[in-house]
Design a protein around this motif. Sequence first.
Motif, PDB file in Angstrom:
ATOM      1  N   VAL A 139       3.318 -10.774   4.124  1.00 42.15           N
ATOM      2  CA  VAL A 139       1.983 -10.643   3.544  1.00 42.15           C
ATOM      3  C   VAL A 139       1.364 -11.992   3.164  1.00 42.15           C
ATOM      4  O   VAL A 139       0.219 -12.279   3.503  1.00 42.15           O
ATOM      5  N   GLN A 197     -10.699 -17.175   9.787  1.00 40.79           N
ATOM      6  CA  GLN A 197     -12.061 -17.157   9.245  1.00 40.79           C
ATOM      7  C   GLN A 197     -12.711 -18.523   9.312  1.00 40.79           C
ATOM      8  O   GLN A 197     -13.867 -18.661   9.688  1.00 40.79           O
ATOM      9  N   PRO A 206      -2.727   4.588   3.209  1.00 40.93           N
ATOM     10  CA  PRO A 206      -2.568   4.723   1.766  1.00 40.93           C
ATOM     11  C   PRO A 206      -3.464   3.699   1.076  1.00 40.93           C
ATOM     12  O   PRO A 206      -3.493   2.538   1.481  1.00 40.93           O
ATOM     13  N   SER A 235      -6.780  -2.062   7.587  1.00 42.76           N
ATOM     14  CA  SER A 235      -7.056  -2.855   6.381  1.00 42.76           C
ATOM     15  C   SER A 235      -7.316  -4.319   6.734  1.00 42.76           C
ATOM     16  O   SER A 235      -8.084  -4.981   6.052  1.00 42.76           O
ATOM     17  N   GLU A 250      -3.223 -10.949  -1.624  1.00 40.13           N
ATOM     18  CA  GLU A 250      -3.213 -11.123  -0.176  1.00 40.13           C
ATOM     19  C   GLU A 250      -3.159  -9.822   0.605  1.00 40.13           C
ATOM     20  O   GLU A 250      -3.325  -9.822   1.810  1.00 40.13           O
ATOM     21  N   PRO A 299      -4.219  -6.920   2.548  1.00 40.63           N
ATOM     22  CA  PRO A 299      -5.510  -6.476   3.078  1.00 40.63           C
ATOM     23  C   PRO A 299      -5.739  -5.043   2.636  1.00 40.63           C
ATOM     24  O   PRO A 299      -4.839  -4.217   2.680  1.00 40.63           O
ATOM     25  N   ARG A 300      -6.911  -4.770   2.160  1.00 44.77           N
ATOM     26  CA  ARG A 300      -7.222  -3.415   1.705  1.00 44.77           C
ATOM     27  C   ARG A 300      -8.405  -2.887   2.479  1.00 44.77           C
ATOM     28  O   ARG A 300      -9.340  -3.620   2.779  1.00 44.77           O
ATOM     29  N   ILE A 301      -8.347  -1.602   2.762  1.00 45.51           N
ATOM     30  CA  ILE A 301      -9.403  -1.008   3.569  1.00 45.51           C
ATOM     31  C   ILE A 301     -10.716  -0.961   2.791  1.00 45.51           C
ATOM     32  O   ILE A 301     -11.790  -0.934   3.361  1.00 45.51           O
ATOM     33  N   GLU A 302     -10.624  -1.034   1.445  1.00 48.75           N
ATOM     34  CA  GLU A 302     -11.862  -0.993   0.658  1.00 48.75           C
ATOM     35  C   GLU A 302     -12.602  -2.320   0.689  1.00 48.75           C
ATOM     36  O   GLU A 302     -13.793  -2.378   0.424  1.00 48.75           O
ATOM     37  N   ALA A 303     -11.850  -3.411   0.991  1.00 39.54           N
ATOM     38  CA  ALA A 303     -12.455  -4.742   0.903  1.00 39.54           C
ATOM     39  C   ALA A 303     -13.165  -5.081   2.209  1.00 39.54           C
ATOM     40  O   ALA A 303     -12.594  -4.953   3.272  1.00 39.54           O
ATOM     41  N   ARG A 304     -14.387  -5.504   2.163  1.00 35.01           N
ATOM     42  CA  ARG A 304     -15.141  -5.843   3.355  1.00 35.01           C
ATOM     43  C   ARG A 304     -15.447  -7.334   3.376  1.00 35.01           C
ATOM     44  O   ARG A 304     -15.853  -7.897   2.378  1.00 35.01           O
ATOM     45  N   LYS A 305     -15.215  -7.927   4.533  1.00 35.53           N
ATOM     46  CA  LYS A 305     -15.633  -9.302   4.798  1.00 35.53           C
ATOM     47  C   LYS A 305     -15.306 -10.202   3.618  1.00 35.53           C
ATOM     48  O   LYS A 305     -16.164 -10.802   2.994  1.00 35.53           O
ATOM     49  N   ARG A 306     -14.027 -10.228   3.275  1.00 32.77           N
ATOM     50  CA  ARG A 306     -13.617 -11.017   2.131  1.00 32.77           C
ATOM     51  C   ARG A 306     -13.084 -12.347   2.608  1.00 32.77           C
ATOM     52  O   ARG A 306     -12.751 -12.509   3.782  1.00 32.77           O
ATOM     53  N   GLY A 328       0.824  -1.200   0.000  1.00 32.35           N
ATOM     54  CA  GLY A 328       0.000   0.000   0.000  1.00 32.35           C
ATOM     55  C   GLY A 328       0.857   1.248   0.000  1.00 32.35           C
ATOM     56  O   GLY A 328       0.615   2.185  -0.770  1.00 32.35           O
ATOM     57  N   ALA A 369     -10.835  -4.566   8.130  1.00 38.04           N
ATOM     58  CA  ALA A 369     -11.822  -4.286   7.089  1.00 38.04           C
ATOM     59  C   ALA A 369     -12.239  -5.575   6.395  1.00 38.04           C
ATOM     60  O   ALA A 369     -13.413  -5.777   6.097  1.00 38.04           O
ATOM     61  N   GLY A 370     -11.271  -6.472   6.166  1.00 33.62           N
ATOM     62  CA  GLY A 370     -11.594  -7.703   5.473  1.00 33.62           C
ATOM     63  C   GLY A 370     -12.067  -8.818   6.392  1.00 33.62           C
ATOM     64  O   GLY A 370     -12.650  -9.786   5.941  1.00 33.62           O
ATOM     65  N   LEU A 371     -11.783  -8.703   7.685  1.00 34.91           N
ATOM     66  CA  LEU A 371     -11.989  -9.832   8.586  1.00 34.91           C
ATOM     67  C   LEU A 371     -13.183  -9.660   9.524  1.00 34.91           C
ATOM     68  O   LEU A 371     -13.940 -10.596   9.763  1.00 34.91           O
TER      69      LEU A 371
END
Lengths: 345, 326
Positions: free
Chosen positions: B188, B199, B260, B217, A280, A282-289, A239, B220-222
């Motif tokens: 990563v 998960q 970022p 981040s 892999e 992690p992105r802040i835009e991605a939710r519950k992936r 990022g 956000a995904g988890l």
Amino acid sequence: MSETLTAPSAAATLAEPIIELRGVSKRFSKTLDFAGRIARRLGANLREEVVHAVDGVDLTIRKGEVVGLVGESGCGKSTLGRMVAGIMPASEGTILWRGRDLTSLNAAEAREAKLRTQMIFQDPYASLNPRLKVQEIVGEAPQFHGMAKRGEIESYVDEQLRRAGLDPALKRRYPHQFSGGQRQRIGIARALAVQPEFLVCDEAVAALDVSIQAQILNLFMKLRRELDLTYLFISHDLGVVEHLSDRVVIMYLGRVVEEAPAEEVFRRPNHPYTKALLAEVPRIEARKRAFAGVKGEIPSPLNPPSGCHFHPRCPFAFDRCRIERPALQQVGAGHRSACHLNDAA
Amino acid sequence: MSAPTLEVRNLRTHFFTRAGVVKAVDDVSFTVEAGKVMGLVGESGSGKTVTGFSILGLVDPPGRIAGGQILFKGRDLATLPEAEMRGLRGNRIAMIFQDPMMTLNPVLRIDTQMIETVLAHAKVSREEARQRARDALGQVGIPSPDERLKAYPHQFSGGMRQRVAIAIALLHKPDVIVADEPTTALDVTIQGQILAEAQKLCAQFGTALVWITHDLSVVAGLADDIAVMYAGKVVESGPVTQVLDAPLHPYTLGLIGSVPSRNKRGEPLRQIPGMTPSLLNLPAGCAFRSRCPRAEPGCAEPPPFAEYRPGQHARCIHPHQEAVAA
């Protein structure tokens, strides 16, 4: 904002290379201790362990460019950065500074080249001398190299501190009296004090909190505009690299696997390792992936896999990948990738 | 509806040092249901780790829980006698630490450590215990678990060690796992593997997971829900989508702006001025007000933790209720 971004990168393709690496390798060997040498003389099958930290890397950095160097632990990115900064000699290959071999320069020229390249380190706690005051840390080098006269050194240091976003009133303090973000600013002021044109930042924001990291990243971008700096920005954080870089170089186990303009890498990654890495992050835009994970471990650089280093973890590996080392090949404009799949396609 | 698996109510954990009282955790509340992931986010010194330690009853003097409740299926852990807590810790409630070497004893083989953990809480034979250890290693994706059981921690890579630590946490299929920055030290691609395991775990066993991290981040995904901590207090909490897409608290907004991300390439990041305050001499009122662009005289009064949108709370008197592009 996008103008300031594209202008230097467009110019960078034409600008002269500031540093060029040709087939650069770095090996570290662990010599046998006394007991080991005796055991070998007595017939034990002991050999010196050799780590290929960097293995045949070509890299060109042009004036005004920000090159992001990405890789996981043990991929040799820090070693490469140290060789570029001239702190560490290469075991093999040539490093050209403005088109001239670093080893062929005379003493004065070599000193000049080293002075023009400065390094900013990851750990702001370990890279500052705890027994020196900030004004000594920042002022020592420019005074020694005659960039500021004795009488002017105070105002010179003040200017460096102000440029790095620190209050010059704090210059009589010691490093332990500062927070992590402030210490990183001291490190930046120290690097800038000798008027470099090229900065090697080795994980310079990795140890900082998110809000402080943003402040330092903004500072790097501001300095680039003001001082026309060139950066090699080493990081494991995609990022951060994506945010800052014009061009991105991806390393895996000592080798460059892919190199391309930043937007190209993130939009059209070519190498399976780059693809996996991008998937892999992690992105802040991605939710519950759903996280999947690349299978397997990062192999030890002591005993890397044959052929393409990534083949044991690669979902597309075939026989050739186990035998032959893939070469970096052009796959698009300014886009190079080291993967046999590009031949097969 | 039955009681949630874990409910933390107005938790206060203070450290009574010679220099004064450090309110490391000061009025923290959140709820985690079975099978859900709660992301506890904050920068260093925000009190997120001490919150985790408080749940496990691991706070050492001069620190102690000075108030509030930690309800585990309705039982208050804050007032539970140590003997009973020992019965729960590692059994019904487990913890995964940032550095797996904190969990693993470097001079004992993995099998010794795992069998010991099984026998501490279950009346089974040694052979049965070994079988359970083996299964747990297999579950977290460690190849050839039989051989790996006989290895020492130093023979594993960082990612593998963290898997072993997770396997140990899993041995008794706990109802709650507190994970304190378990992937921060990992690369990563290895982080991706561990997140995938986490998960799977919640989905399979209905474990309630408290995931402590500084990395927005990752949560956000988890995570399903998120609580943002600042200077010992939860400043905002709610469903992850709501908090990240429409943050109420200026600190949350600043934090999101600091990350970022793809659509902000090359632009200056929206930064939060100043730095996190020392917990020793916190000013009265909102701790964030000296860094807050919206600060006003009223911020000198402690702001209430109020629900501004369904399920979304914030500790702020002037939240961003209008839609803000983060």
